[in-house]
Design a protein around this motif. Structure first.
Motif, PDB file in Angstrom:
ATOM      1  N   LEU B  63      -7.105  11.046   1.249  1.00 17.17           N
ATOM      2  CA  LEU B  63      -6.672  10.149   0.172  1.00 17.17           C
ATOM      3  C   LEU B  63      -5.399   9.391   0.532  1.00 17.17           C
ATOM      4  O   LEU B  63      -5.248   8.218   0.193  1.00 17.17           O
ATOM      5  N   VAL B  64      -4.465  10.069   1.204  1.00 20.15           N
ATOM      6  CA  VAL B  64      -3.225   9.385   1.578  1.00 20.15           C
ATOM      7  C   VAL B  64      -3.541   8.241   2.541  1.00 20.15           C
ATOM      8  O   VAL B  64      -3.019   7.132   2.398  1.00 20.15           O
ATOM      9  N   ILE B  65      -4.418   8.510   3.501  1.00 13.48           N
ATOM     10  CA  ILE B  65      -4.762   7.445   4.461  1.00 13.48           C
ATOM     11  C   ILE B  65      -5.525   6.323   3.745  1.00 13.48           C
ATOM     12  O   ILE B  65      -5.288   5.144   3.982  1.00 13.48           O
ATOM     13  N   PHE B  66      -6.405   6.718   2.817  1.00  9.99           N
ATOM     14  CA  PHE B  66      -7.124   5.727   2.011  1.00  9.99           C
ATOM     15  C   PHE B  66      -6.142   4.850   1.236  1.00  9.99           C
ATOM     16  O   PHE B  66      -6.302   3.628   1.136  1.00  9.99           O
ATOM     17  N   ALA B  67      -5.109   5.486   0.672  1.00 10.82           N
ATOM     18  CA  ALA B  67      -4.174   4.768  -0.200  1.00 10.82           C
ATOM     19  C   ALA B  67      -3.453   3.645   0.527  1.00 10.82           C
ATOM     20  O   ALA B  67      -3.065   2.650  -0.085  1.00 10.82           O
ATOM     21  N   VAL B  68      -3.278   3.784   1.859  1.00  7.87           N
ATOM     22  CA  VAL B  68      -2.568   2.748   2.615  1.00  7.87           C
ATOM     23  C   VAL B  68      -3.276   1.392   2.457  1.00  7.87           C
ATOM     24  O   VAL B  68      -2.674   0.401   2.057  1.00  7.87           O
ATOM     25  N   GLY B  69      -4.571   1.378   2.750  1.00 10.45           N
ATOM     26  CA  GLY B  69      -5.322   0.120   2.653  1.00 10.45           C
ATOM     27  C   GLY B  69      -5.564  -0.298   1.216  1.00 10.45           C
ATOM     28  O   GLY B  69      -5.545  -1.476   0.878  1.00 10.45           O
ATOM     29  N   TYR B  70      -5.798   0.693   0.363  1.00  9.70           N
ATOM     30  CA  TYR B  70      -6.054   0.456  -1.064  1.00  9.70           C
ATOM     31  C   TYR B  70      -4.870  -0.265  -1.693  1.00  9.70           C
ATOM     32  O   TYR B  70      -5.026  -1.271  -2.399  1.00  9.70           O
ATOM     33  N   MET B  71      -3.671   0.224  -1.411  1.00  8.68           N
ATOM     34  CA  MET B  71      -2.463  -0.385  -1.969  1.00  8.68           C
ATOM     35  C   MET B  71      -2.228  -1.775  -1.367  1.00  8.68           C
ATOM     36  O   MET B  71      -1.756  -2.682  -2.050  1.00  8.68           O
ATOM     37  N   ALA B  72      -2.569  -1.924  -0.077  1.00  2.00           N
ATOM     38  CA  ALA B  72      -2.386  -3.232   0.557  1.00  2.00           C
ATOM     39  C   ALA B  72      -3.306  -4.259  -0.103  1.00  2.00           C
ATOM     40  O   ALA B  72      -2.886  -5.366  -0.428  1.00  2.00           O
ATOM     41  N   MET B  73      -4.555  -3.862  -0.362  1.00  2.00           N
ATOM     42  CA  MET B  73      -5.498  -4.793  -0.974  1.00  2.00           C
ATOM     43  C   MET B  73      -5.119  -5.083  -2.421  1.00  2.00           C
ATOM     44  O   MET B  73      -5.297  -6.206  -2.911  1.00  2.00           O
ATOM     45  N   ALA B  74      -4.569  -4.077  -3.106  1.00  2.00           N
ATOM     46  CA  ALA B  74      -4.208  -4.247  -4.513  1.00  2.00           C
ATOM     47  C   ALA B  74      -3.214  -5.388  -4.700  1.00  2.00           C
ATOM     48  O   ALA B  74      -3.172  -6.017  -5.748  1.00  2.00           O
ATOM     49  N   ARG B  75      -2.432  -5.665  -3.671  1.00  2.00           N
ATOM     50  CA  ARG B  75      -1.437  -6.738  -3.796  1.00  2.00           C
ATOM     51  C   ARG B  75      -2.073  -8.120  -3.746  1.00  2.00           C
ATOM     52  O   ARG B  75      -1.409  -9.112  -4.000  1.00  2.00           O
ATOM     53  N   HIS B  76      -3.346  -8.188  -3.376  1.00  2.00           N
ATOM     54  CA  HIS B  76      -3.966  -9.499  -3.190  1.00  2.00           C
ATOM     55  C   HIS B  76      -5.119  -9.766  -4.152  1.00  2.00           C
ATOM     56  O   HIS B  76      -5.814 -10.757  -4.006  1.00  2.00           O
ATOM     57  N   ILE B  77      -5.348  -8.869  -5.098  1.00  2.00           N
ATOM     58  CA  ILE B  77      -6.441  -9.096  -6.041  1.00  2.00           C
ATOM     59  C   ILE B  77      -5.936  -8.885  -7.471  1.00  2.00           C
ATOM     60  O   ILE B  77      -4.812  -8.426  -7.675  1.00  2.00           O
ATOM     61  N   THR B  78      -6.783  -9.229  -8.440  1.00  2.00           N
ATOM     62  CA  THR B  78      -6.436  -8.944  -9.831  1.00  2.00           C
ATOM     63  C   THR B  78      -7.273  -7.771 -10.305  1.00  2.00           C
ATOM     64  O   THR B  78      -8.169  -7.314  -9.604  1.00  2.00           O
ATOM     65  N   ASN B  79      -6.968  -7.310 -11.510  1.00  2.00           N
ATOM     66  CA  ASN B  79      -7.733  -6.200 -12.086  1.00  2.00           C
ATOM     67  C   ASN B  79      -7.642  -4.972 -11.186  1.00  2.00           C
ATOM     68  O   ASN B  79      -8.634  -4.322 -10.880  1.00  2.00           O
ATOM     69  N   THR B  80      -6.399  -4.654 -10.771  1.00  2.00           N
ATOM     70  CA  THR B  80      -6.175  -3.685  -9.703  1.00  2.00           C
ATOM     71  C   THR B  80      -6.525  -2.250 -10.073  1.00  2.00           C
ATOM     72  O   THR B  80      -6.577  -1.396  -9.212  1.00  2.00           O
ATOM     73  N   GLY B  81      -6.732  -1.981 -11.364  1.00  2.00           N
ATOM     74  CA  GLY B  81      -6.988  -0.602 -11.737  1.00  2.00           C
ATOM     75  C   GLY B  81      -8.441  -0.198 -11.580  1.00  2.00           C
ATOM     76  O   GLY B  81      -8.771   0.960 -11.744  1.00  2.00           O
ATOM     77  N   ALA B  82      -9.307  -1.157 -11.288  1.00  7.02           N
ATOM     78  CA  ALA B  82     -10.730  -0.874 -11.330  1.00  7.02           C
ATOM     79  C   ALA B  82     -11.335  -0.937  -9.934  1.00  7.02           C
ATOM     80  O   ALA B  82     -11.226  -1.947  -9.248  1.00  7.02           O
TER      81      ALA B  82
END
Lengths: 230, 504
Positions: B63-82
């Motif tokens: 999950l920690v390794i997953f979170a790296v890319g997940y958080m990076a992508m979250a900065r470039h899209i909307t509706n980040t909680g879904a």
């Protein structure tokens, strides 16, 4: 009562048009509506312009005395400060500096816009402070409409005009837009039927300026975002 | 956008959350005590496997390794909680719709499962305290009514209350673990850490339990748009929270299983969620059991409200986009009332079915429902991780190679491995014979829902291209087919038709 209130005051009244004078809306959606309404007042008075999500302070604004009304003067003063600060950080000083309308609506929504509007309403006597004790909480001071005829008036005006197909002012169209955007349509307009809705769309397109339309959509998106972060 | 207001006085930005606040918000949807006392013990009893700590650490690492890319992508899209917003952008909108339906299913499993756990704990407790035998579903219905009422009225538990609950339940886990650890007859056991078990028979069930235990950590991304410093505070809060919770789970499970010695599986079966509390009570007295019960209940209720709100806003976002009936996208007084009501009705129906058929609320509802939700979220995280790769392959968006490619690829491979082990061990997870009961129908339901969602996405592409374009944008969807202002104006000219596209 014939003289219409300022837009934000109108919206506040619509939101508080209940027997006990409490708000239909939670603090945050109410704040978004009122913040957008204050910004709309500044746009209608030409202090501000809005284009592509950015608010622009009128280039000559500093030559004039600030808006006479303390609520809009407060918001506008903050915007001027922020604009000056951003300008100071840039080398090219001739380009206009745009402030994100989305950010400003976000920033005004947490009680600040509400405070400004309620202060304005109590000063004019249209709303009064009341002390309320709850069964489970200590008493607190709330601001309620001075009377139900005062609070019922703005929504009734919009509703009647829509029903009778009479031309609405730009302020009332913006009010109608913000009523829909904040989720008050059912309470305030009794839901809008097909024909009235068509009329409202037509009037909005004919009369309401693009910046105001864009502002209402921003407010609607902000209310939607609020739900997403609960 | 985040930088424009850096000079504003703080009074204008009372909303902005820092890393500690975000960490607490994440932890509250994870509900640590529910996991340590409820999920771990029931998991022991049902699977008969003890390598719980190893599973927790393995899942946390992925999950920690997953979170790296997940958080990076979250900065470039909307509706980040879904999750489906990421899948829509990374792997295409039809799969996005499919994953949104899987998400609704998984989160509903969690939320409704909690009613079973709550009822099962409350029933004996009430009898102990008041000597009255009240069936479990009465307690479930009382809390159901509270959750339904709060959801309709847009009342979420205030952050302060959540903070107090989370901190006290975490403190309880730490203190009880220490009490058990330092009790006179405590014997160390290495079994909880035997990583080999994860790859052996039924090991995947432990990984599924691990995934269940961490469900909720993805919620941090919701705050990306609200945080003081989205580049740092949300990712940091997420990494630290996963790390802290992993240590907490690993140690508490280890202590709990060690203390029970050879009897761990048998005692977990008999005592259920009381095991952890009983072990502490053996040293310090019966009050430990009572206190544990109270915090277990409050923790469950807080998690129920949190998940109810997550489901309501998912449904609301999908209604706004026109993917689900537009009714769900409407708000009344600022609350997504129809979306909330729909979740409540579903919960009521499930509680009713379990009450009438007499199925066991703890095992059949809390554990089966919870772990099914956990496997669902695990599959969603795996899909999301693959979406991050897909998204950044098209454009780098100024992110480093590690964030957009390195970490997402490693995470996706790890998550595919974990998902494979979890899905192939469903029978062990549910404690049934392979190919029977939930081990048979859960995968069928999941595949049907996913395929139906994808099909619906494809239908929308042809019949409603405007709706199709807005999939994944949530409240920013340009169509917002809800009777809102933007929707009203969408037929006409002006900025309404172009706005708000939101390319962030």
């Amino acid at each position: 009562m014939t003289a219409p209130l300022a837009l934000a005051d109108d919206l506040w009244m619509v939101a508080h048009d209940r027997p006990n004078g409490a708000s239909f809306l939670g603090i945050k959606p109410l704040g978004i509506g009122l913040g957008a309404a204050l910004i709309a007042e500044l746009i209608m008075a030409n202090w501000l312009n809005l284009a592509d999500g950015a608010l622009y302070v009128h280039p000559q604004a500093s030559r004039y005395p600030p808006p006479a009304d303390p609520a809009t003067a407060d918001v506008f003063g903050r915007m001027q400060q922020e604009e000056a600060a951003q300008r100071g950080r840039r080398r090219d000083v001739t380009d206009p500096v745009g402030l994100s309308v989305e950010e400003w609506i976000q920033h005004l929504h947490n009680g600040h816009a509400q405070q400004l509007v309620e202060r304005r309403l109590t000063m004019s006597g249209l709303a009064v402070e009341e002390s309320r004790g709850g069964l489970f909480r200590s008493s607190r001071t709330v601001v309620v409409p001075q009377s139900s005829s005062v609070s019922g008036w703005p929504a009734a005006r919009v509703r009647d005009n829509l029903r009778e197909g009479q031309q609405l002012s730009e302020q009332d169209l913006t009010l109608a837009g913000l009523i829909v955007a904040t989720g008050l349509a059912k309470e305030a307009l009794g839901g809008i039927g097909g024909r009235q809705r068509e009329f409202l769309v037509h009037q909005t397109q004919a009369i309401m300026r693009l910046p105001l339309r864009e502002l209402v959509i921003c407010a609607e998106t902000a209310v939607g975002r609020l739900i997403m972060i609960r | 956008m985040p930088s424009t207001l850096s000079t504003l006085p703080n009074s204008l930005a009372p909303d902005r959350m820092g890393a500690p606040g975000i960490g607490l918000a994440i932890a509250s949807s994870v509900a640590p005590l529910t996991v340590v006392a409820g999920v771990v013990t029931t998991g022991l009893a049902v699977t008969g496997l003890t390598a719980v700590s190893a599973a927790m650490i393995a899942v946390a690492a992925a999950l920690v390794i997953f979170a790296v890319g997940y958080m990076a992508m979250a900065r470039h899209i909307t509706n980040t909680g879904a999750f489906y917003a990421y899948v829509s952008k990374g792997l295409g909108r039809p799969l996005g719709v499919g994953s949104s339906w899987i998400a609704l299913l998984a989160y509903n499993c969690f939320q409704i499962a909690s009613y079973g756990g709550l009822g099962a704990i409350s029933e004996p407790l009430f009898q102990d305290w008041f000597g009255v035998d009240v069936p479990w579903w009465v307690f479930a219905l009382v809390v159901w009514a509270i959750v339904a009422f709060l959801g309709r009225r847009d009342v979420s538990v205030s952050e302060k209350v959540l903070a107090v609950l989370v901190i006290s339940e975490t403190a309880l886990v730490v203190v009880y673990s220490l009490i058990i650890l330092f009790s006179s007859d405590y014997g160390f056991s290495a079994k909880p850490f035997s990583a080999g078990q994860l790859f052996g028979a039924g090991g995947g069930a432990l990984l599924a339990i691990g995934a269940t235990s961490f469900a909720g950590v993805e919620q941090g991304a919701v705050y990306i748009e609200e945080s003081k410093d989205p580049l740092r505070s949300v990712p940091r809060a997420t990494y630290y929270t996963i790390g802290f919770i992993a240590v907490l789970y690993a140690v508490a499970s280890w202590v709990q299983i060690s203390a029970a010695g050879d009897q761990a599986v048998a005692r977990a079966g008999e005592e259920g969620p009381d095991l952890f509390f009983n072990e502490a009570a053996a040293t310090v007295g019966g009050w430990a059991l009572d206190l544990g019960h109270i915090l277990f209940l409050t923790s469950l209720i807080a998690a129920m409200i949190a998940f109810h709100n997550i489901i309501a806003r998912y449904t609301y976002a999908l209604g706004r986009e026109g993917v689900l009936p537009k009714l769900f996208g409407q708000t009344v007084g600022g609350a997504p009332r129809a979306a909330s009501t729909a979740q409540s009705v579903l919960g009521l129906v499930v509680i009713g079915i379990y009450a009438v058929t007499g199925l066991d609320p703890l095992v059949e509802l809390f554990f089966v429902g919870g772990t099914t939700g956990g496997v669902g979220v695990l599959l969603l995280i795996t899909l999301t991780s693959a979406s991050v790769i897909g998204f950044f392959l098209r454009a780098a968006h100024g992110e480093t190679a590690w964030r957009r490619l390195g970490a997402p690829v490693i995470a996706t491979l790890l998550l595919i491995g974990i998902s494979y082990l979890a899905v192939t061990n469903l029978a062990t997870l549910y404690g049934v014979d392979p190919g029977t009961g939930p081990a048979l129908y859960m995968p069928i339901v999941a595949v049907v829902v996913l395929v139906a969602g994808i099909a619906w996405g494809l239908i929308l592409r042809h019949t409603r291209p405007d709706v199709y374009q807005g999939i994944g944008l949530g409240p920013r969807s340009a169509v917002a087919t809800t009777g809102g202002f933007a929707a009203m104006m969408a037929g006409g000219s002006g900025p309404a038709t172009e706005q708000p596209q939101g390319n962030r």
